[in-house]
Structure formats: structure tokens, C-alpha cells
Design a protein around this motif. Structure first.
Motif, PDB file in Angstrom:
ATOM      1  N   THR A   1       0.810  -1.219   0.000  1.00 48.10           N
ATOM      2  CA  THR A   1       0.000   0.000   0.000  1.00 48.10           C
ATOM      3  C   THR A   1       0.842   1.268   0.000  1.00 48.10           C
ATOM      4  OG1 THR A   1      -0.139  -0.062   2.427  1.00 48.10           O
ATOM      5  CG2 THR A   1      -1.898  -1.160   1.179  1.00 48.10           C
ATOM      6  N   PHE A   2       2.160   1.168   0.231  1.00 46.38           N
ATOM      7  CA  PHE A   2       2.980   2.377   0.187  1.00 46.38           C
ATOM      8  C   PHE A   2       3.102   2.852  -1.260  1.00 46.38           C
ATOM      9  CE2 PHE A   2       6.004  -1.191  -0.010  1.00 46.38           C
ATOM     10  CZ  PHE A   2       6.756  -0.871  -1.129  1.00 46.38           C
ATOM     11  N   ARG A   3       3.248   4.174  -1.397  1.00 52.65           N
ATOM     12  CA  ARG A   3       3.187   4.747  -2.734  1.00 52.65           C
ATOM     13  C   ARG A   3       4.516   5.370  -3.132  1.00 52.65           C
ATOM     14  NH1 ARG A   3      -1.429   5.395  -5.292  1.00 52.65           N
ATOM     15  NH2 ARG A   3      -0.756   7.346  -6.223  1.00 52.65           N
ATOM     16  N   ASN A   4       4.566   6.691  -3.165  1.00 51.64           N
ATOM     17  CA  ASN A   4       5.734   7.333  -3.744  1.00 51.64           C
ATOM     18  C   ASN A   4       6.808   7.674  -2.722  1.00 51.64           C
ATOM     19  OD1 ASN A   4       4.831   9.755  -2.494  1.00 51.64           O
ATOM     20  ND2 ASN A   4       3.487  10.153  -4.230  1.00 51.64           N
ATOM     21  N   VAL A   5       7.878   8.274  -3.222  1.00 55.58           N
ATOM     22  CA  VAL A   5       9.038   8.595  -2.391  1.00 55.58           C
ATOM     23  C   VAL A   5       8.665   9.533  -1.256  1.00 55.58           C
ATOM     24  CG1 VAL A   5      11.228   9.855  -2.405  1.00 55.58           C
ATOM     25  CG2 VAL A   5      10.757   8.170  -4.187  1.00 55.58           C
ATOM     26  N   ASN A   6       7.937  10.592  -1.556  1.00 56.65           N
ATOM     27  CA  ASN A   6       7.595  11.571  -0.526  1.00 56.65           C
ATOM     28  C   ASN A   6       6.711  10.971   0.557  1.00 56.65           C
ATOM     29  OD1 ASN A   6       8.483  14.572  -0.995  1.00 56.65           O
ATOM     30  ND2 ASN A   6       8.163  13.696  -3.027  1.00 56.65           N
ATOM     31  N   GLU A   7       5.830  10.066   0.196  1.00 51.26           N
ATOM     32  CA  GLU A   7       4.983   9.413   1.196  1.00 51.26           C
ATOM     33  C   GLU A   7       5.824   8.546   2.125  1.00 51.26           C
ATOM     34  OE1 GLU A   7       1.651   6.064   0.841  1.00 51.26           O
ATOM     35  OE2 GLU A   7       0.950   8.024   0.125  1.00 51.26           O
ATOM     36  N   LEU A   8       6.809   7.847   1.569  1.00 55.25           N
ATOM     37  CA  LEU A   8       7.690   7.032   2.406  1.00 55.25           C
ATOM     38  C   LEU A   8       8.565   7.908   3.289  1.00 55.25           C
ATOM     39  CD1 LEU A   8       8.742   4.210  -0.093  1.00 55.25           C
ATOM     40  CD2 LEU A   8       7.311   3.972   1.936  1.00 55.25           C
ATOM     41  N   GLN A   9       8.993   9.059   2.778  1.00 58.26           N
ATOM     42  CA  GLN A   9       9.780   9.980   3.608  1.00 58.26           C
ATOM     43  C   GLN A   9       8.989  10.425   4.829  1.00 58.26           C
ATOM     44  OE1 GLN A   9      11.452  13.350   1.416  1.00 58.26           O
ATOM     45  NE2 GLN A   9      13.438  12.489   1.880  1.00 58.26           N
ATOM     46  N   GLU A  10       7.703  10.644   4.670  1.00 52.97           N
ATOM     47  CA  GLU A  10       6.861  11.051   5.786  1.00 52.97           C
ATOM     48  C   GLU A  10       6.810   9.978   6.870  1.00 52.97           C
ATOM     49  OE1 GLU A  10       3.046  12.115   4.366  1.00 52.97           O
ATOM     50  OE2 GLU A  10       3.769  13.764   3.118  1.00 52.97           O
ATOM     51  N   GLU A  11       7.089   8.751   6.483  1.00 56.87           N
ATOM     52  CA  GLU A  11       7.089   7.643   7.447  1.00 56.87           C
ATOM     53  C   GLU A  11       8.496   7.335   7.957  1.00 56.87           C
ATOM     54  OE1 GLU A  11       4.265   6.612   8.479  1.00 56.87           O
ATOM     55  OE2 GLU A  11       3.153   7.765   6.981  1.00 56.87           O
ATOM     56  N   GLY A  12       9.429   8.258   7.765  1.00 57.50           N
ATOM     57  CA  GLY A  12      10.766   8.085   8.324  1.00 57.50           C
ATOM     58  C   GLY A  12      11.697   7.252   7.480  1.00 57.50           C
ATOM     59  N   VAL A  13      11.400   7.086   6.186  1.00 63.00           N
ATOM     60  CA  VAL A  13      12.245   6.289   5.300  1.00 63.00           C
ATOM     61  C   VAL A  13      13.194   7.216   4.540  1.00 63.00           C
ATOM     62  CG1 VAL A  13      12.301   4.739   3.310  1.00 63.00           C
ATOM     63  CG2 VAL A  13      10.510   4.495   5.038  1.00 63.00           C
ATOM     64  N   HIS A  14      14.484   6.903   4.577  1.00 65.07           N
ATOM     65  CA  HIS A  14      15.495   7.674   3.856  1.00 65.07           C
ATOM     66  C   HIS A  14      16.020   6.848   2.689  1.00 65.07           C
ATOM     67  CE1 HIS A  14      15.641  10.670   7.090  1.00 65.07           C
ATOM     68  NE2 HIS A  14      15.560   9.650   7.915  1.00 65.07           N
TER      69      HIS A  14
END
Length: 450
Positions: free
Chosen positions: A253-266
Motif C-alpha cells: 500500500t505504500f506509494r511514492n518517495v515523498n509518502e515514504l519519507q513522511e514515514e521516516g524512510v530515507h
């Protein structure tokens, strides 16, 4: 119940005899003894500009595009010239090579589709001899030549030649190159060919903008005997060290880069050039994704599309890691902001122009592609688990918002600091301990005699 049975129509079996015989006699489709050099699949032709991405612009290699008027300059001038220079004018060696290739023609025909049957054995022999000599001379004396003597080729023609050498419909069997190498003395042929391939890998050394250095490509060892052509060798070098994924991909269900960044993913560039490897690892409540870096320029789209075409025609459906990586980037990139993040991380080296162009490129190429269902399954499952973790979400989002705009957090910190200092001042005003000076004054006042 009996009425429904009575209403079932009676089948006249004689009408279906042909169908029954066809089913009972069905067998597996016949297999070829060798891998053929297929044409570009229709599905890719329909969604892309076939002439722009799959047809040679400067040199024809093999029989599919042989004889086209716009490619005659190389056919009539450069190919005979380079064959002569490769053999140093040794006519006897050229004659022996020609006889050797002529004996291989029945085998060579099996590599191509039936639409080359109009070529005679002599014509096919000439094509293989001139094309094999051209490829080897180009790699050794033009591409790897430190003296920059291009033997009549201009810089843009060299660039087009490199692109044309990695088109699916512009290949000759590697065994032809091997046969030519047998007649031209050079103990480093494999080293030079693999160096040429590695220099054309999508992640060049110059794309390290984040400070991470890629290890030098390993070019030692012979070219594997299973390799059929240069495009296949490029795909093998691009997807080496494939991980053993046990479980196919599940729903994510995860989408784009910016959405993952919001979840603490670098995002970080990996130290490998292999598109078959991505890594995910956690550091406390934060996480890192390592992606193979890729350079995006004018040659990227035709190269990717021809690698995809090769993988679509491959007998091994689990080898489509170039296709899978394109699909992964397509899923991570929705907008120019996603490209910007990956560019700043050193994963994308944008030589194309704007970030919008790069986003459009991967969205266009990825449309309609089907990835390997096992590709990156372990990493993607771990990403999904982190994405769904509620304990990580609020802290990660707080940090992400702080990174995006520091001033609201500076104001909040200043307000909290002011509140703390005011509380301390009030406390000491009410319950404060008297100083030594105040004690002395009270003592003198009490014992003062008028």
C-alpha cells in the motif's frame, strides 16, 4: 429437479469430434535448438515509437535492418575499412575467416526469425564477417583508444553506434565475434568487451553525487559461454548477484518517495551496480532504502526499452530484473518532487533536463509492464511492515515536518523555553532562599543600638 434435467440440451457428439481430437492430440509447442534473435514484441511497438527506440540510426548489425538506404554509409565505407584495419590488410586471414563463417551459416540462421530466409548463404556470410569485424574494431580501436583517433567517425556517429549496438533487432551471435577473435591475435579480447559493456551500464561512475563510491567493476574472467549477443551480456552484467527470493510479492500500500519519507524512510545509493538488489534496514524508528543508482540521459530510454524487450522474449521469466526495477521506480515516482529526492540522494543522475522529464520517462516506460513477482519481495515486505507500524508514524511525521519547515518548531521551542524560565522565576520569587547579603542586613538591623 427432474424438469431441469429434462431441459438440458442433447449434445450431438459428432459436431465436436474435431475439438475432441485436437484436445487429445495437443502437445507442448516445439522448442528451438538455440535461442533466436526475436523481433520487438508487438505490445512494446504499440505503446512506443518503434522507429525512434528500436531501429538503428547509424549502423545495421545482423540481417534485420541490413540494406536500409540511411545506413549505407557504414555498409559501403566503414565496415570494409575497419575489417581491413583489424586484419592489418592480411588477405589470407580474411579469406580463412570467410570460409569458417560460411560453414556456420546453417547454425546462424537458427538465431533469426524466418524473415531473413531471402538472404543467400553467401550474403549472410558477408554480413556476419563485416559486422563482426566492425564491432571488434570499434570496441578496441575507437571506444578504448586513448589516442582519440576515430578513423573517420564523428563524435555524434560514435554515440549513435554505441546506442545501435544495444538494440534487440540489431544483434549478431556472440559465436561470430568469438570466431573473428580466433583470427585476430589479442589475449585481452574478453577484458575489452566486458570493459565496453560495463562502461555502458546505466549507473556510471560519474553519477556519484552523494559521496558514495562504487567499487570498480570486475572485468576479469571470460565472457560466459551461454551469452548469445551483446545486449544479453549487458543485461547479465546489469542484474548480476541476484538474491534468492523465496516468496512472491504480496499486496503493498505504500506509494511514492515523498509518502515514504513522511514515514521516516530515507533513500541512499547502494554500492552495487546490479539492478537485482535493493536493501531495506532500520535505524531505531527510522529506516533506509538502498537503491542501485542510475544515470538518466538521452540514451537511457532506448536502452531500457530494448532491455525490457529482451526480457519479454526470454525463456526465463524470473530474469526480468531490469523490467522489475523500472516498475519499482515507476511506483516510487509520481511527481517531480519524488525525482528531486532521489536526485539529491545520489540515486538518480539527471542528465536529461528537468525533474518533470525524468518522472515522465519512468511513468511512460513502466506503463503496462509486468515485473518479476519474486523481485525485491523481502525488501518490499519489510518496507510495508515499517509503513504500517503506528509506533513509527507520529515521530517520523513530526521529524519530516520539521525538516520541511523549521520555523514553526523554532517558535514552539522558544515558547516552551519562555514558559520554563517564567516558571523558574516565579518559584524563586515565592520560595527563594535568602542570599548572604540579605541575612547580614537583617542581623545588623536587629542588633543595632540607637
Amino acid at each position: 429437479m427432474s424438469d431441469s434435467i429434462d431441459n438440458i440440451p442433447i449434445i450431438e457428439e459428432s459436431n465436436y469430434d474435431d475439438l475432441f481430437r485436437k484436445i487429445l492430440k495437443a502437445e507442448s509447442p516445439p522448442s528451438r535448438k538455440t535461442r533466436i534473435f526475436p523481433r520487438v514484441p508487438i505490445t512494446l511497438k504499440e505503446h512506443t515509437d518503434h522507429e525512434k527506440y528500436f531501429v538503428p540510426k547509424f549502423v545495421s548489425l545482423g540481417p534485420y535492418h541490413h540494406g536500409k538506404p540511411n545506413l549505407q554509409l557504414v555498409e559501403d565505407f566503414f565496415k570494409p575499412l575497419y575489417a581491413n584495419k583489424l586484419f592489418n590488410g592480411n588477405q589470407e586471414s580474411i579469406r580463412r575467416l570467410c570460409h569458417s563463417l560460411a560453414k556456420m551459416v546453417p547454425t546462424l540462421r537458427e538465431y533469426y526469425e524466418d524473415d531473413v530466409d531471402h538472404l543467400s548463404d553467401d550474403e549472410l556470410t558477408k554480413i556476419m564477417l563485416l559486422d563482426g569485424c566492425f564491432i571488434l574494431f570499434f570496441i578496441k580501436h575507437i571506444y578504448l583508444n586513448s589516442e582519440k583517433d576515430y578513423f573517420g567517425l564523428k563524435s555524434h556517429q560514435i554515440m549513435f553506434t554505441q546506442q545501435d549496438m544495444f538494440l534487440l533487432e540489431n544483434q549478431i551471435p556472440y559465436l561470430v565475434l568469438t570466431e573473428v577473435m580466433n583470427f585476430v591475435s589479442d589475449e585481452f579480447w574478453d577484458l575489452k568487451i566486458k570493459r565496453f559493456i560495463d562502461d555502458n551500464i546505466l549507473a556510471a561512475e560519474r553519477c556519484r553525487v552523494s559521496g558514495a563510491k562504487l567499487p570498480k567493476p570486475q572485468v576479469d574472467g571470460p565472457v560466459p559461454a551461454t551469452i548469445n549477443h551483446l545486449l544479453e551480456l549487458l543485461q547479465a552484467r546489469l542484474t548480476k548477484d541476484k538474491p534468492r527470493e523465496i516468496f512472491p510479492n504480496d499486496r503493498y500500500t505504500f506509494r511514492n518517495v515523498n509518502e515514504l519519507q513522511e514515514e521516516g524512510v530515507h533513500f541512499k545509493p547502494s554500492r552495487t551496480r546490479s539492478l537485482a538488489q535493493i536493501k531495506f534496514y532500520k535505524c531505531g524508528i527510522f529506516a533506509n532504502i538502498e537503491l542501485p543508482p542510475i544515470t538518466v540521459d538521452e540514451s537511457t530510454k532506448p536502452m531500457l526499452l530494448n532491455l525490457v524487450a529482451y526480457e519479454m522474449c526470454s525463456n526465463d521469466t524470473h530474469e526480468s530484473f531490469v523490467t522489475s526495477y523500472i516498475c519499482l521506480l515507476d511506483s516510487l515516482i509520481d511527481h517531480a518532487e519524488d525525482v528531486k529526492v532521489l536526485r539529491r540522494a545520489g540515486i538518480l543522475d539527471n542528465q536529461l533536463g528537468s525533474d518533470e522529464e525524468v518522472a515522465g520517462l519512468f511513468n511512460e516506460i513502466g506503463k503496462g509492464l509486468v515485473p518479476n513477482s519474486f523481485a525485491y519481495s523481502a525488501a518490499r515486505t519489510a518496507i510495508q511492515k515499517h509503513y504500517e507500524s503506528k509506533s513509527n508514524t507520529w515521530i517520523s511525521q513530526l521529524k519530516y515536518e520539521y525538516i520541511k519547515s523549521r520555523w514553526p518548531f523554532v517558535a514552539l521551542f522558544a515558547g516552551l523555553l519562555g514558559l520554563f524560565l517564567g516558571s523558574v522565576q516565579t518559584y524563586f520569587s515565592v520560595f527563594g532562599v535568602q542570599s548572604h547579603c540579605e541575612s547580614l542586613c537583617l542581623y545588623l538591623k536587629k542588633h543595632h543600638q540607637p
